[in-house]
Design a protein around this motif. Structure first.
Motif, short mmCIF file in Angstrom:
data_model
loop_
_atom_site.label_atom_id
_atom_site.label_comp_id
_atom_site.label_asym_id
_atom_site.label_seq_id
_atom_site.Cartn_x
_atom_site.Cartn_y
_atom_site.Cartn_z
N LEU A 1 -3.82 -2.04 -3.53
CA LEU A 1 -2.55 -1.74 -2.90
C LEU A 1 -1.86 -0.72 -3.79
CD1 LEU A 1 -0.79 -2.62 -0.50
CD2 LEU A 1 0.32 -4.24 -2.04
N VAL A 2 -1.72 0.51 -3.28
CA VAL A 2 -1.23 1.62 -4.09
C VAL A 2 0.08 2.15 -3.53
CG1 VAL A 2 -1.71 3.96 -4.93
CG2 VAL A 2 -3.55 2.26 -4.81
N ARG A 3 1.07 2.27 -4.38
CA ARG A 3 2.32 2.91 -3.99
C ARG A 3 2.22 4.40 -4.32
NH1 ARG A 3 8.36 1.43 -6.34
NH2 ARG A 3 9.44 3.23 -5.41
N ASP B 1 10.32 -5.58 -3.07
CA ASP B 1 9.43 -6.72 -3.25
C ASP B 1 8.94 -7.25 -1.90
OD1 ASP B 1 9.66 -6.60 -5.99
OD2 ASP B 1 11.32 -8.03 -6.07
N ARG B 2 9.85 -7.32 -0.94
CA ARG B 2 9.46 -7.82 0.37
C ARG B 2 8.48 -6.86 1.04
NH1 ARG B 2 13.98 -8.91 4.86
NH2 ARG B 2 14.03 -6.62 4.82
N LEU B 3 8.73 -5.55 0.90
CA LEU B 3 7.83 -4.58 1.49
C LEU B 3 6.44 -4.64 0.86
CD1 LEU B 3 7.32 -2.25 3.41
CD2 LEU B 3 8.23 -0.68 1.68
N ARG B 4 6.41 -4.81 -0.46
CA ARG B 4 5.11 -4.92 -1.15
C ARG B 4 4.34 -6.13 -0.64
NH1 ARG B 4 6.89 -5.34 -5.75
NH2 ARG B 4 6.66 -3.22 -6.59
N ASP B 5 5.04 -7.25 -0.47
CA ASP B 5 4.38 -8.46 0.03
C ASP B 5 3.87 -8.24 1.46
OD1 ASP B 5 4.93 -9.74 -2.32
OD2 ASP B 5 6.71 -10.79 -1.56
N GLU B 6 4.64 -7.53 2.26
CA GLU B 6 4.23 -7.25 3.63
C GLU B 6 3.01 -6.36 3.68
OE1 GLU B 6 4.05 -6.95 7.79
OE2 GLU B 6 5.00 -8.40 6.43
N HIS C 1 -5.12 0.61 0.44
CA HIS C 1 -3.97 0.69 1.34
C HIS C 1 -2.80 1.29 0.57
CE1 HIS C 1 -1.19 -0.15 4.53
NE2 HIS C 1 -0.49 -1.01 3.81
N VAL C 2 -2.32 2.43 1.05
CA VAL C 2 -1.21 3.11 0.40
C VAL C 2 0.11 2.66 1.02
CG1 VAL C 2 -0.21 5.35 -0.20
CG2 VAL C 2 -2.70 5.10 -0.05
N TRP C 3 1.04 2.27 0.17
CA TRP C 3 2.33 1.82 0.70
C TRP C 3 3.45 2.63 0.04
CZ3 TRP C 3 6.37 -0.78 -1.98
CH2 TRP C 3 6.11 -1.03 -3.32
N ASN C 4 4.64 2.50 0.63
CA ASN C 4 5.81 3.22 0.11
C ASN C 4 7.06 2.50 0.55
OD1 ASN C 4 7.05 4.71 2.67
ND2 ASN C 4 4.81 4.67 2.83
N THR C 5 8.18 2.84 -0.03
CA THR C 5 9.45 2.21 0.31
C THR C 5 10.23 3.03 1.33
OG1 THR C 5 10.61 3.35 -1.47
CG2 THR C 5 9.62 1.21 -1.99
N HIS C 6 9.60 4.09 1.84
CA HIS C 6 10.25 5.00 2.78
C HIS C 6 11.38 5.77 2.11
CE1 HIS C 6 8.77 2.94 6.73
NE2 HIS C 6 7.83 3.01 5.80
N THR C 7 11.47 5.71 0.79
CA THR C 7 12.44 6.52 0.06
C THR C 7 11.70 7.58 -0.73
OG1 THR C 7 12.41 5.03 -1.85
CG2 THR C 7 14.07 4.63 -0.15
N GLU C 8 10.34 7.61 -0.57
CA GLU C 8 9.51 8.59 -1.25
C GLU C 8 8.76 9.40 -0.20
OE1 GLU C 8 8.41 5.65 -5.01
OE2 GLU C 8 6.94 6.18 -3.50
N ARG C 9 8.29 10.58 -0.58
CA ARG C 9 7.52 11.40 0.37
C ARG C 9 6.06 10.96 0.33
NH1 ARG C 9 9.27 15.50 2.92
NH2 ARG C 9 7.19 16.44 2.96
N ALA C 10 5.81 9.76 0.82
CA ALA C 10 4.45 9.22 0.79
C ALA C 10 3.60 9.73 1.95
CB ALA C 10 4.49 7.70 0.82
#
Length: 295
Positions: free
Chosen positions: A236-238, A206-211, A182-191
């Motif tokens: 879980l990959v950023r 931290d909250r986003l990673r937990d979610e 599952h690829v995640w991002n902080t919406h501040t990167e071009r993911a």
């Protein structure tokens, strides 16, 4: 579905590799193998007495018989005693395979070919087949004889449940581990790797990673109990979806993705992510449409 495994046949080396893979998949599922060669009559040369769905009197079966015979021999070398059926069908390959998929448990195609199947991965044809086939579509590509775990692209959407189910069942059939990525991002990167990137908004990382960890856990819910023989490795990959999938495919024997979803996999069959996976994954790719759950 207990239908046969259908494979597109064109006589190319890539096509024969697809036949071997399809034979192995049919054997694992305990179903027959259907070899299909699509033949496109030029409109001006269709014999007037031969309807387009019946080629018996047109000599076409004899014309392509060698190609189908070679494919059948390949299948029987791969799985001696396998139940093989052969068919020549008039029509464009993508439409023929789409029609065949309605009674199939799996459709298999190669990544390169000699005939019209050769354009299968060029332009919109692969996306059309994967988006409209009535069964999962396996595109044989990447390194020769890939081995390794099943790699599952997890986005957490209800529409992706079929892909998750397929990946677990496939890992169980092959006796391999499952990597749930599952690829995640902080919406501040071009993911997202596409024109539909979300606006740059700062989140509590931290909250986003937990979610996102919760999303991954819930996506696998119930299936670990259903397939206790499958060892699951959650990742879980950023990062960027396209890069993460292609990079991780180098250690996988199969990559499974859903045809629809949300999050980092949104529009998977419509843009750069799908093109990257179908053209650059280092292992075969299976696309599972919404509502498909069994391999």
């Amino acid at each position: 579905m207990n239908g046969p495994v259908v494979v597109g046949v064109d006589g190319s080396p890539s096509g024969l590799t697809a036949v071997a893979v399809a034979a192995h998949e049919a054997a694992l599922r305990g179903v027959g193998l259907r070899l299909v060669h699509a033949f496109g009559w030029p409109a001006a040369h269709v014999p007037p007495i031969v309807p387009p769905w019946d080629l018996a009197d047109a000599g076409v079966r004899e014309l392509v018989g060698g190609t189908l015979s070679e494919a059948e021999q390949c299948a029987r070398r791969t799985v001696p005693g396998i139940d093989v059926r052969r068919e020549v069908v008039v029509g464009e390959p993508v439409m023929v395979l789409e029609s065949e998929s309605r009674t199939a448990s799996l459709a298999v195609v190669g990544s390169r070919g000699l005939s019209r199947f050769g354009s299968l991965l060029l332009g919109s044809t692969a996306g059309h087949l994967a988006a409209h086939a009535a069964c999962p579509v396996l595109v044989v590509r990447g390194r020769p004889h890939p081995v390794g775990p099943v790699l599952l692209a997890v986005d957490g959407s209800p529409a992706s449940r079929g892909a998750v189910e397929f990946a677990f069942a496939q890992a169980s059939l092959h006796g391999v581990d499952l990597i749930a990525l599952h690829v995640w991002n902080t919406h501040t990167e071009r993911a997202y790797d596409g024109p539909a990137d979300p606006p740059f908004v700062t989140y509590d990382e931290d909250r986003l990673r937990d979610e996102e960890q919760r999303v991954l856990t819930e996506a696998l819910g119930g299936l670990r109990e259903k397939y206790p023989d499958v060892a699951v490795h959650r990742r879980l990959v950023r990062g960027r979806v396209r890069h993460s999938l292609v990079e991780t495919s180098a250690e996988a024997g199969l990559l499974v993705v859903g045809a629809r979803g949300h999050g980092g996999f949104a529009g998977l069959l419509l843009g750069s992510v799908s093109q990257a996976v179908l053209h650059h994954a280092d292992c075969p790719v299976v696309v599972v449409r919404t509502g498909e759950e069994r391999p």
